[in-house]
Every structure is written in C-alpha cells, then in structure tokens.
Design a protein around this motif. Structure first.
Motif, PDB file in Angstrom:
ATOM      1  N   ALA A   1       0.832  -1.194   0.000  1.00 28.36           N
ATOM      2  CA  ALA A   1       0.000   0.000   0.000  1.00 28.36           C
ATOM      3  C   ALA A   1       0.870   1.249   0.000  1.00 28.36           C
ATOM      4  CB  ALA A   1      -0.915   0.002   1.213  1.00 28.36           C
ATOM      5  N   LYS A   2       0.435   2.225  -0.772  1.00 31.87           N
ATOM      6  CA  LYS A   2       1.171   3.489  -0.806  1.00 31.87           C
ATOM      7  C   LYS A   2       0.732   4.353   0.364  1.00 31.87           C
ATOM      8  CE  LYS A   2       2.416   3.595  -5.522  1.00 31.87           C
ATOM      9  NZ  LYS A   2       3.181   4.369  -6.405  1.00 31.87           N
ATOM     10  N   THR A   3       1.688   5.049   0.949  1.00 27.82           N
ATOM     11  CA  THR A   3       1.413   5.927   2.075  1.00 27.82           C
ATOM     12  C   THR A   3       1.593   7.364   1.612  1.00 27.82           C
ATOM     13  OG1 THR A   3       2.317   4.254   3.556  1.00 27.82           O
ATOM     14  CG2 THR A   3       2.087   6.469   4.436  1.00 27.82           C
ATOM     15  N   SER A   4       0.647   8.202   1.988  1.00 27.06           N
ATOM     16  CA  SER A   4       0.763   9.611   1.611  1.00 27.06           C
ATOM     17  C   SER A   4       1.881  10.254   2.415  1.00 27.06           C
ATOM     18  CB  SER A   4      -0.559  10.339   1.874  1.00 27.06           C
ATOM     19  OG  SER A   4      -0.760  10.465   3.272  1.00 27.06           O
ATOM     20  N   PRO A   5       2.466  11.337   1.902  1.00 28.02           N
ATOM     21  CA  PRO A   5       3.528  12.017   2.642  1.00 28.02           C
ATOM     22  C   PRO A   5       3.079  12.479   4.033  1.00 28.02           C
ATOM     23  CG  PRO A   5       3.519  12.755   0.372  1.00 28.02           C
ATOM     24  CD  PRO A   5       2.305  11.900   0.559  1.00 28.02           C
ATOM     25  N   ALA A   6       1.847  12.922   4.159  1.00 31.90           N
ATOM     26  CA  ALA A   6       1.343  13.373   5.458  1.00 31.90           C
ATOM     27  C   ALA A   6       1.254  12.205   6.434  1.00 31.90           C
ATOM     28  CB  ALA A   6      -0.023  14.033   5.296  1.00 31.90           C
TER      29      ALA A   6
ATOM     30  N   ALA B   1       4.738  11.261   7.557  1.00 26.55           N
ATOM     31  CA  ALA B   1       5.259  12.202   8.550  1.00 26.55           C
ATOM     32  C   ALA B   1       4.658  11.917   9.928  1.00 26.55           C
ATOM     33  CB  ALA B   1       4.973  13.638   8.122  1.00 26.55           C
ATOM     34  N   ARG B   2       3.363  11.608   9.977  1.00 25.77           N
ATOM     35  CA  ARG B   2       2.723  11.280  11.257  1.00 25.77           C
ATOM     36  C   ARG B   2       3.330  10.020  11.868  1.00 25.77           C
ATOM     37  NH1 ARG B   2      -1.874  13.239   8.545  1.00 25.77           N
ATOM     38  NH2 ARG B   2      -2.476  11.167   7.851  1.00 25.77           N
ATOM     39  N   GLU B   3       3.578   9.014  11.033  1.00 34.08           N
ATOM     40  CA  GLU B   3       4.162   7.775  11.535  1.00 34.08           C
ATOM     41  C   GLU B   3       5.585   7.989  12.029  1.00 34.08           C
ATOM     42  OE1 GLU B   3       3.779   4.688   8.633  1.00 34.08           O
ATOM     43  OE2 GLU B   3       1.599   4.909   8.511  1.00 34.08           O
TER      44      GLU B   3
ATOM     45  N   ARG C   1       6.784  10.802  13.292  1.00 37.05           N
ATOM     46  CA  ARG C   1       6.676  11.516  14.570  1.00 37.05           C
ATOM     47  C   ARG C   1       6.296  10.553  15.689  1.00 37.05           C
ATOM     48  NH1 ARG C   1       3.908  16.960  14.968  1.00 37.05           N
ATOM     49  NH2 ARG C   1       5.903  17.913  15.371  1.00 37.05           N
ATOM     50  N   ARG C   2       5.401   9.620  15.396  1.00 36.44           N
ATOM     51  CA  ARG C   2       4.982   8.643  16.397  1.00 36.44           C
ATOM     52  C   ARG C   2       6.155   7.739  16.803  1.00 36.44           C
ATOM     53  NH1 ARG C   2       0.578   5.497  13.929  1.00 36.44           N
ATOM     54  NH2 ARG C   2       0.035   7.576  13.246  1.00 36.44           N
ATOM     55  N   GLU C   3       6.945   7.316  15.831  1.00 37.05           N
ATOM     56  CA  GLU C   3       8.102   6.464  16.138  1.00 37.05           C
ATOM     57  C   GLU C   3       9.179   7.240  16.895  1.00 37.05           C
ATOM     58  OE1 GLU C   3       8.558   3.184  15.793  1.00 37.05           O
ATOM     59  OE2 GLU C   3       6.473   3.109  15.137  1.00 37.05           O
ATOM     60  N   ILE C   4       9.421   8.476  16.532  1.00 33.03           N
ATOM     61  CA  ILE C   4      10.419   9.298  17.228  1.00 33.03           C
ATOM     62  C   ILE C   4      10.021   9.499  18.685  1.00 33.03           C
ATOM     63  CG2 ILE C   4      11.384  11.639  17.366  1.00 33.03           C
ATOM     64  CD1 ILE C   4      11.596  11.626  14.351  1.00 33.03           C
ATOM     65  N   ALA C   5       8.735   9.599  18.949  1.00 31.66           N
ATOM     66  CA  ALA C   5       8.263   9.782  20.325  1.00 31.66           C
ATOM     67  C   ALA C   5       8.578   8.550  21.182  1.00 31.66           C
ATOM     68  CB  ALA C   5       6.769  10.066  20.337  1.00 31.66           C
ATOM     69  N   LYS C   6       8.751   7.379  20.559  1.00 33.60           N
ATOM     70  CA  LYS C   6       9.039   6.152  21.293  1.00 33.60           C
ATOM     71  C   LYS C   6      10.520   6.020  21.668  1.00 33.60           C
ATOM     72  CE  LYS C   6       5.491   3.472  18.885  1.00 33.60           C
ATOM     73  NZ  LYS C   6       5.292   2.321  17.982  1.00 33.60           N
ATOM     74  N   VAL C   7      11.367   6.806  21.023  1.00 34.42           N
ATOM     75  CA  VAL C   7      12.809   6.693  21.234  1.00 34.42           C
ATOM     76  C   VAL C   7      13.181   7.200  22.623  1.00 34.42           C
ATOM     77  CG1 VAL C   7      15.081   7.508  20.453  1.00 34.42           C
ATOM     78  CG2 VAL C   7      13.311   6.939  18.777  1.00 34.42           C
ATOM     79  N   THR C   8      14.051   6.454  23.295  1.00 32.50           N
ATOM     80  CA  THR C   8      14.586   6.896  24.578  1.00 32.50           C
ATOM     81  C   THR C   8      15.930   7.555  24.301  1.00 32.50           C
ATOM     82  OG1 THR C   8      13.547   5.027  25.684  1.00 32.50           O
ATOM     83  CG2 THR C   8      15.299   6.168  26.878  1.00 32.50           C
ATOM     84  N   TRP C   9      15.972   8.869  24.397  1.00 32.75           N
ATOM     85  CA  TRP C   9      17.181   9.612  24.081  1.00 32.75           C
ATOM     86  C   TRP C   9      18.118   9.618  25.275  1.00 32.75           C
ATOM     87  CZ3 TRP C   9      17.712  10.655  19.139  1.00 32.75           C
ATOM     88  CH2 TRP C   9      16.565  10.738  18.355  1.00 32.75           C
ATOM     89  N   PRO C  10      19.438   9.530  25.033  1.00 36.26           N
ATOM     90  CA  PRO C  10      20.383   9.536  26.148  1.00 36.26           C
ATOM     91  C   PRO C  10      20.461  10.916  26.799  1.00 36.26           C
ATOM     92  CG  PRO C  10      21.565   9.582  24.068  1.00 36.26           C
ATOM     93  CD  PRO C  10      20.107   9.404  23.746  1.00 36.26           C
TER      94      PRO C  10
END
Length: 65
Positions: free
Chosen positions: A2-7, A10-12, A14-23
């Motif tokens: 399935a093709k994903t729109s650019p918007a 971008a949402r996905e 941002r969601r994945e970055i929020a899961k990252v535990t930054w040092p």
C-alpha cells in the motif's frame, strides 16, 4: 504494498520518534570519552604490533641495520 501519503508518513515518523529513549547529556559525554579512550588503546595496540612485525621482518631479512 500500500502506498502511504507524505502526510501519513510524517505522522508515523513523529509517532516512532516519540518512542525513542534519548540519552541524557551525562550519558552522551561518558560514551564520547569511552570512544576516545578505546581509540587511544587500539592505536597503541596497533602501533606495538606494527613495531614488532617490522622488527621481525628486519631481523629475518637483515634490512635496515
């Protein structure tokens, strides 16, 4: 696939970055110093090995008296 729109992409992202535990800053500084230390140790090790091999080659071939 399935093709994903650019918007949606971008949402996905941002969601994945929020899961990252930054040092923390302290963890980053300690890790940086450990890398520098290991580089120095590895450099000294390879310098020693290089000198030993060079000595052995000179000994065997009688080069560079």
């Amino acid at each position: 696939m399935a093709k994903t729109s650019p918007a949606q992409f971008a949402r996905e992202v941002r969601r994945e970055i929020a899961k990252v535990t930054w040092p923390t800053r302290k963890e980053t500084v300690i890790s940086t110093w450990m890398v520098f230390l290991m580089v120095i140790v590895a450099s000294l090790f390879f310098l020693a090995v290089d000198q030993i091999i060079a000595f052995a080659v000179r000994l065997v071939f009688g080069i560079g008296g």
